[in-house]
Design an enzyme around this catalytic site. Structure first.
Site, short mmCIF file in Angstrom:
data_model
loop_
_atom_site.label_atom_id
_atom_site.label_comp_id
_atom_site.label_asym_id
_atom_site.label_seq_id
_atom_site.Cartn_x
_atom_site.Cartn_y
_atom_site.Cartn_z
CG ASP A 11 -1.78 1.20 1.32
OD1 ASP A 11 -2.49 1.50 0.34
OD2 ASP A 11 -1.77 1.88 2.37
NE ARG A 12 0.86 7.34 -2.77
CZ ARG A 12 0.34 8.33 -3.48
NH1 ARG A 12 0.47 8.34 -4.79
NH2 ARG A 12 -0.33 9.30 -2.91
CG ASP A 13 -1.04 7.76 0.27
OD1 ASP A 13 0.10 8.03 -0.17
OD2 ASP A 13 -2.08 8.06 -0.32
CD GLU A 20 2.52 12.27 10.31
OE1 GLU A 20 2.15 12.97 11.25
OE2 GLU A 20 3.21 11.24 10.44
N GLY A 22 -3.51 13.16 5.18
CA GLY A 22 -4.44 12.51 4.25
C GLY A 22 -4.33 13.13 2.87
CG ASN A 55 -8.27 2.05 -2.57
OD1 ASN A 55 -8.19 1.38 -3.58
ND2 ASN A 55 -8.93 1.63 -1.50
CD GLN A 56 -3.47 7.96 -4.18
OE1 GLN A 56 -3.55 9.17 -4.10
NE2 GLN A 56 -2.92 7.22 -3.23
CB SER A 57 -10.93 8.18 -3.01
OG SER A 57 -10.53 8.73 -1.77
NE ARG A 112 -13.02 3.22 -2.52
CZ ARG A 112 -12.06 4.06 -2.15
NH1 ARG A 112 -11.08 4.36 -3.00
NH2 ARG A 112 -12.06 4.63 -0.98
CG ASP A 138 -1.89 1.99 6.21
OD1 ASP A 138 -2.45 1.57 5.17
OD2 ASP A 138 -1.81 3.20 6.50
#
Length: 174
Positions: A11-13, A20, A22, A55-57, A112, A138
């Site tokens: 996962d990326r973020d 921190e 978002g 996911n990059q919403s 997603r 995470d």
């Protein structure tokens, strides 16, 4: 899919980079989690594929565009190259049920997370062995996507990412 080389799906973020506030998307806001670049290099050195599934919403919500995501990934790749590491593929899902833009609106897009679409697509494109692979995430949605794809998973709760990845690589060898 089995028979190819295994992968570590990241996962990326919140796993590779700090998230921190978002919706991290500006290249100047890229801050690696501790040990992240060394973790990716360990995956490369083991002969495994390193794949980002994120996911990059924020794109769907209109906070930033696809070009910003591509630029962020390019910066990640450039900084990894300086550290002797690389990501083999980036997969991002922009869809969201409440997207501001109709083309990104979908009630339950297959890509997603917790759906496994990004993992399955990466496996098909790169010839990956999913049963031998692992996802580091995470959130529970990351772990669920891994389960649905037939991939082992590890919940990353912070700290130095390299030992987490090394332990996952070791567990796969036994």
């Amino acid at each position: 899919m089995s028979g190819g080389r295994p992968a570590v799906f990241f996962d990326r973020d919140g796993v590779l980079n700090l998230d921190e506030a978002g919706y991290t998307y500006r290249v100047e806001d890229l801050v690696w989690t501790p040990g992240a670049m060394a973790a990716v290099r360990a995956v490369n050195d083991a002969g495994w594929a390193a794949v980002v599934v994120t996911n990059q919403s924020g794109v769907a919500r209109g906070y930033y565009d696809e070009a910003a995501v591509a630029a962020f990934h390019a910066r990640m790749q450039a900084e990894l190259a300086e550290a002797g590491a690389r990501i083999d593929a980036f997969h991002a899902c922009f869809h969201h049920p409440e997207a501001a833009e109709a083309r990104w609106r979908h009630p339950d897009h297959p890509d997603r997370k917790p759906n496994p679409g990004m993992l399955l697509r990466a496996a098909a494109e790169l010839g990956l062995d999913l049963p031998r692979s692992v996802l580091i995430g995470d959130r529970q949605s990351d772990l669920e996507a891994a389960r649905r794809a037939g991939v082992r998973s590890v919940l990353y709760t912070g700290g130095d990412l390299r030992p987490v990845v090394l332990a996952a690589l070791d567990a796969a060898r036994t």
